[in-house]
Design a protein around this motif. Structure first.
Motif, PDB file in Angstrom:
ATOM      1  N   HIS A 215      26.194  76.744  60.546  1.00 31.66           N
ATOM      2  CA  HIS A 215      25.556  76.881  61.841  1.00 31.66           C
ATOM      3  C   HIS A 215      24.415  76.028  61.955  1.00 31.66           C
ATOM      4  CE1 HIS A 215      24.588  80.741  59.868  1.00 31.66           C
ATOM      5  NE2 HIS A 215      23.522  80.343  60.282  1.00 31.66           N
ATOM      6  N   THR A 216      23.844  76.035  63.331  1.00 28.73           N
ATOM      7  CA  THR A 216      22.398  75.330  63.348  1.00 28.73           C
ATOM      8  C   THR A 216      21.745  76.303  64.186  1.00 28.73           C
ATOM      9  OG1 THR A 216      23.150  74.067  65.325  1.00 28.73           O
ATOM     10  CG2 THR A 216      23.504  73.149  63.108  1.00 28.73           C
ATOM     11  N   SER A 217      20.407  75.849  64.533  1.00 28.42           N
ATOM     12  CA  SER A 217      19.828  76.503  65.698  1.00 28.42           C
ATOM     13  C   SER A 217      20.291  75.870  67.189  1.00 28.42           C
ATOM     14  CB  SER A 217      18.465  76.234  65.573  1.00 28.42           C
ATOM     15  OG  SER A 217      17.641  76.373  66.968  1.00 28.42           O
ATOM     16  N   ASP A 218      20.161  76.819  67.975  1.00 28.13           N
ATOM     17  CA  ASP A 218      20.778  76.177  69.486  1.00 28.13           C
ATOM     18  C   ASP A 218      19.570  75.324  69.953  1.00 28.13           C
ATOM     19  OD1 ASP A 218      18.423  77.919  69.953  1.00 28.13           O
ATOM     20  OD2 ASP A 218      19.605  79.043  71.363  1.00 28.13           O
ATOM     21  N   LYS A 219      18.402  75.101  69.156  1.00 31.87           N
ATOM     22  CA  LYS A 219      17.557  73.817  69.547  1.00 31.87           C
ATOM     23  C   LYS A 219      17.949  72.621  68.623  1.00 31.87           C
ATOM     24  CE  LYS A 219      13.929  76.747  70.882  1.00 31.87           C
ATOM     25  NZ  LYS A 219      14.659  77.909  71.182  1.00 31.87           N
ATOM     26  N   HIS A 220      18.960  72.573  67.878  1.00 33.49           N
ATOM     27  CA  HIS A 220      19.248  71.515  67.161  1.00 33.49           C
ATOM     28  C   HIS A 220      19.682  70.384  68.044  1.00 33.49           C
ATOM     29  CE1 HIS A 220      20.906  68.789  64.368  1.00 33.49           C
ATOM     30  NE2 HIS A 220      20.641  69.501  63.554  1.00 33.49           N
ATOM     31  N   ALA A 221      19.440  69.164  67.757  1.00 33.63           N
ATOM     32  CA  ALA A 221      19.683  68.020  68.604  1.00 33.63           C
ATOM     33  C   ALA A 221      21.270  67.975  68.924  1.00 33.63           C
ATOM     34  CB  ALA A 221      19.118  66.601  68.155  1.00 33.63           C
ATOM     35  N   TRP A 222      21.993  68.264  67.841  1.00 37.12           N
ATOM     36  CA  TRP A 222      23.322  68.151  68.065  1.00 37.12           C
ATOM     37  C   TRP A 222      23.829  69.077  69.019  1.00 37.12           C
ATOM     38  CZ3 TRP A 222      24.874  69.128  62.167  1.00 37.12           C
ATOM     39  CH2 TRP A 222      24.480  67.924  61.476  1.00 37.12           C
ATOM     40  N   GLU A 281      21.472  82.410  68.860  1.00 41.91           N
ATOM     41  CA  GLU A 281      20.438  81.123  68.708  1.00 41.91           C
ATOM     42  C   GLU A 281      21.127  80.501  67.427  1.00 41.91           C
ATOM     43  OE1 GLU A 281      18.098  84.483  70.525  1.00 41.91           O
ATOM     44  OE2 GLU A 281      19.310  84.577  68.534  1.00 41.91           O
ATOM     45  N   GLN A 282      22.444  80.985  66.977  1.00 37.39           N
ATOM     46  CA  GLN A 282      22.867  80.200  65.576  1.00 37.39           C
ATOM     47  C   GLN A 282      24.244  79.822  66.238  1.00 37.39           C
ATOM     48  OE1 GLN A 282      22.264  83.422  62.822  1.00 37.39           O
ATOM     49  NE2 GLN A 282      20.001  82.603  62.578  1.00 37.39           N
ATOM     50  N   PRO A 283      24.506  78.845  66.830  1.00 37.63           N
ATOM     51  CA  PRO A 283      25.754  78.737  67.091  1.00 37.63           C
ATOM     52  C   PRO A 283      26.683  78.086  65.946  1.00 37.63           C
ATOM     53  CG  PRO A 283      24.412  76.729  68.167  1.00 37.63           C
ATOM     54  CD  PRO A 283      23.687  78.078  67.648  1.00 37.63           C
ATOM     55  N   ASP A 284      27.914  78.495  65.822  1.00 41.56           N
ATOM     56  CA  ASP A 284      28.760  77.888  64.767  1.00 41.56           C
ATOM     57  C   ASP A 284      29.175  76.515  64.854  1.00 41.56           C
ATOM     58  OD1 ASP A 284      28.508  80.574  63.730  1.00 41.56           O
ATOM     59  OD2 ASP A 284      30.497  80.274  62.888  1.00 41.56           O
ATOM     60  N   LEU A 285      29.092  75.570  63.978  1.00 40.37           N
ATOM     61  CA  LEU A 285      29.537  74.406  63.841  1.00 40.37           C
ATOM     62  C   LEU A 285      31.036  74.394  63.772  1.00 40.37           C
ATOM     63  CD1 LEU A 285      27.023  72.539  61.490  1.00 40.37           C
ATOM     64  CD2 LEU A 285      27.415  72.079  63.900  1.00 40.37           C
ATOM     65  N   ASN A 286      31.950  73.361  64.388  1.00 38.72           N
ATOM     66  CA  ASN A 286      33.313  73.131  64.402  1.00 38.72           C
ATOM     67  C   ASN A 286      33.626  72.389  63.155  1.00 38.72           C
ATOM     68  OD1 ASN A 286      35.929  72.706  64.812  1.00 38.72           O
ATOM     69  ND2 ASN A 286      35.569  71.450  66.751  1.00 38.72           N
ATOM     70  N   PHE A 287      33.989  73.106  62.121  1.00 42.72           N
ATOM     71  CA  PHE A 287      34.124  72.412  60.739  1.00 42.72           C
ATOM     72  C   PHE A 287      35.671  71.848  60.995  1.00 42.72           C
ATOM     73  CE2 PHE A 287      30.343  73.696  58.948  1.00 42.72           C
ATOM     74  CZ  PHE A 287      30.194  72.430  57.908  1.00 42.72           C
ATOM     75  N   ARG A 288      36.300  71.940  61.822  1.00 42.33           N
ATOM     76  CA  ARG A 288      37.645  71.037  62.116  1.00 42.33           C
ATOM     77  C   ARG A 288      37.573  69.940  62.536  1.00 42.33           C
ATOM     78  NH1 ARG A 288      41.358  74.694  60.962  1.00 42.33           N
ATOM     79  NH2 ARG A 288      41.155  77.112  61.216  1.00 42.33           N
TER      80      ARG A 288
END
Length: 575
Positions: A215-222, A281-288
């Motif tokens: 996951h990243t922060s919800d403030k990450h540019a992605w 504040e830590q949304p999961d990335l979509n690894f699919r």
């Protein structure tokens, strides 16, 4: 005429008398002599020709002699007295070569292999915000770690393990990363990091760092681009429609966050819910999404190119979720569904360790292998899988012919809360019996999210447990401060939002009995120091503790290292 006859006799060959030929060719003087065709033919010339003969010569009555023609030599070589010894010597030579090759292969097969750097010595885990403050702001930093490398080498440490230092708005957890390619200003700059890497390598040490790809922060540019549906970033996270009315969200299913309550959070910008296994504040990335996997690969390459010697990958079981959104089963099926809010109240069959997750982990290994081709620069890969069963943990070692982690970190000793010999024995036996053949074990007694050893088992067991992990086969791993018996702090008064339960084991390192335990020369520290720092610190250990005394510490460390290496070699040979 008599002189010419004497010359001819000296080089002629008398068959009857077995006269020896003194030359390999006929004398040139004879060849050049102009004989009278009418003169009688001299006997010896005819004798030489007659022995060789126009047909095959008869060698039964003839001994070998120097200068034999090859036709005669072949006749002698075919005789049994010459042929059999020659054949015996040939086959003995062949057999000797085969035996030598077989012996070489056997020695290589049964001999223990040379230990790699991550096997040959202890690892020292550092929580950077609490190790040493170099600029008097109350927060530990990268320069502070560099200043204390001499102390680390005194402990006979071979590998420094630094926990997360990436740019993050979450000042403590450091798990909600805003930029994976930036150093958080609390810890310094990228130049400070590069200097630290160079200093670590100059000391003959190795460096591994934390990385949480889930996951990243919800403030990450992605995330900002994803919530606005910008190009390829639209599906970088896990989004799903959900009902949101009057400030109340009805999530797509009953999946829960590790910290409790729904793992879905409504986003006002995109008007959908995003999935988060941890904090909102830590949304999961979509690894699919292949693009996400490629992004993570490039981040790994970025830090390897900076000179990092390895990674500790955390939160890997959460990389994938089931494509369907079916509810997870309740542990207590009689419980009212709306009352199920704690993570432990569900069986997490659809949100952890999904099919394909280990394929992603192996892709991390393949990326690191590209940087491991240079001799002496093997890149280490460790995995943290907290809460997994011993069987699932062992899967991270990989398959017999498919490499994954060099080892999953063994934190089971860190969970022991009673000084029981049986409990310790069960932990050790469980790991060794379940570990795949040919793999390498490791042992940890503490960590950033564990209660410190002294607070769990008592002061008198600190040295015993430290000695234990040094004498067990495998790699011992020490959390900063455990070597001097630091304990959990009793309170943490902070103005920031934290899970206080994770802070008590992260208090500042106790270097001496001066202000702030020698951790900082500033007016405050981000966490209070332990109240016992006057008597429990590095200076006291150097003067009173046998393990760290300069005069005797080296001998002690050599002994423990010798025991560690010998047992490790024995293990390797057996495996």
């Amino acid at each position: 005429m008599a002189e010419d006859k004497s010359k001819r006799d000296s080089i002629g060959l008398n068959a009857k008398e077995g006269q020896t030929n003194n030359g390999f060719v006929q004398n040139e003087d004879i060849l050049e002599t102009d004989l009278d065709p009418s003169s009688p033919v001299v006997g010896p010339q005819h004798n030489t020709v007659d022995i060789l003969g126009p047909g095959e010569p008869d060698v039964k009555d003839v001994r070998p002699y120097a200068g034999m023609p090859k036709e005669v030599l072949f006749q002698f070589s075919g005789q049994a007295c010459y042929r059999i010894p020659r054949e015996v010597l040939f086959w003995l030579t062949v057999a000797s070569v085969l035996v030598l090759i077989a012996a070489t292969i056997a020695i290589i097969a049964i001999s223990p292999k040379c230990l790699d750097w991550w096997q040959a010595g202890p690892m020292y885990q550092i929580y950077p915000r609490s190790f040493r403050d170099s600029n008097k702001d109350g927060d530990g930093d990268l320069k502070g770690i560099q200043d204390k490398l001499d102390y680390i080498t005194t402990l006979n440490i071979k590998t420094v393990w630094i926990t997360s230092f990436y740019k993050s708005s979450l000042k403590d957890f450091r798990h909600g990363v805003e930029d994976f390619r930036e150093i958080d200003p609390i810890f310094g700059t990228m130049k400070d990091f590069e200097n630290l890497v160079a200093a670590i390598h100059d000391k003959g040490l190795k460096l591994i760092i934390d990385f949480i790809p889930n996951h990243t922060s919800d403030k990450h540019a992605w995330f900002q681009w994803s919530r606005n549906r910008t190009g390829k970033y639209t599906d970088y996270y896990i989004w799903h429609d959900c009902n949101h009315e009057n400030g109340t969200t009805i999530p797509p299913n009953n999946w829960l966050s590790v910290y409790g309550n729904s793992s879905w959070h409504f986003d006002e910008v995109r008007k959908q819910c995003y999935f988060h296994q941890f904090m909102k504040e830590q949304p999961d990335l979509n690894f699919r999404n292949p693009d996400v996997q490629e992004e993570i690969k490039e981040i790994i390459q970025f830090w390897l190119s900076k000179g990092v010697d390895g990674f500790s990958f955390d939160a890997l079981p959460f990389l994938l979720e089931a494509k369907h959104l079916r509810d997870e089963a309740q542990v207590n099926k009689t419980q009212i569904p709306d009352m199920v809010t704690h993570y432990s109240q569900l069986h997490h069959d659809f949100t952890t360790t999904q099919v394909g997750m280990h394929d992603i982990v192996r892709s991390f290994r393949q990326t690191m292998n590209q940087y491991s081709r240079e001799p002496g620069r093997y890149r280490f890969m460790g995995t943290e899988a907290h809460g997994e069963s011993i069987t699932k943990t062992m899967v991270y070692y990989g398959l017999p012919f498919i490499q994954e982690a060099d080892f999953p970190f063994n934190s089971y000793l860190s969970k022991l809360d009673k000084p029981s010999g049986n409990s310790v024995s069960e932990v050790i036996t469980s790991w060794m019996e379940n570990m795949p053949e040919g793999k390498w074990p490791n042992w940890m007694t503490g960590g950033p999210d564990s209660v410190r050893l002294t607070s769990r088992l008592g002061e008198k067991y600190v040295n015993i447990m430290n000695m234990l992990v040094f004498t067990l086969p495998g790699t011992p791993i020490t959390y900063y401060g455990e070597e001097i018996g630091m304990r959990n702090i009793l309170a943490a008064n902070l103005n920031e939002t934290y899970d206080a339960g994770t802070l008590f084991s992260k208090s500042p390192m106790q270097w001496d009995n001066s202000s702030n335990a020698g951790f900082s020369e500033g007016n405050h520290t981000w966490l209070p120091t332990s109240s016992d720092y006057h008597t429990v610190n590095v200076d006291v250990s150097i003067h009173e503790n046998f393990m760290l005394t300069p005069e005797t510490g080296n001998e002690f460390l050599l002994l423990t290292t010798y025991i560690h290496l010998e047992l490790s070699k024995t293990l390797t040979g057996v495996l």
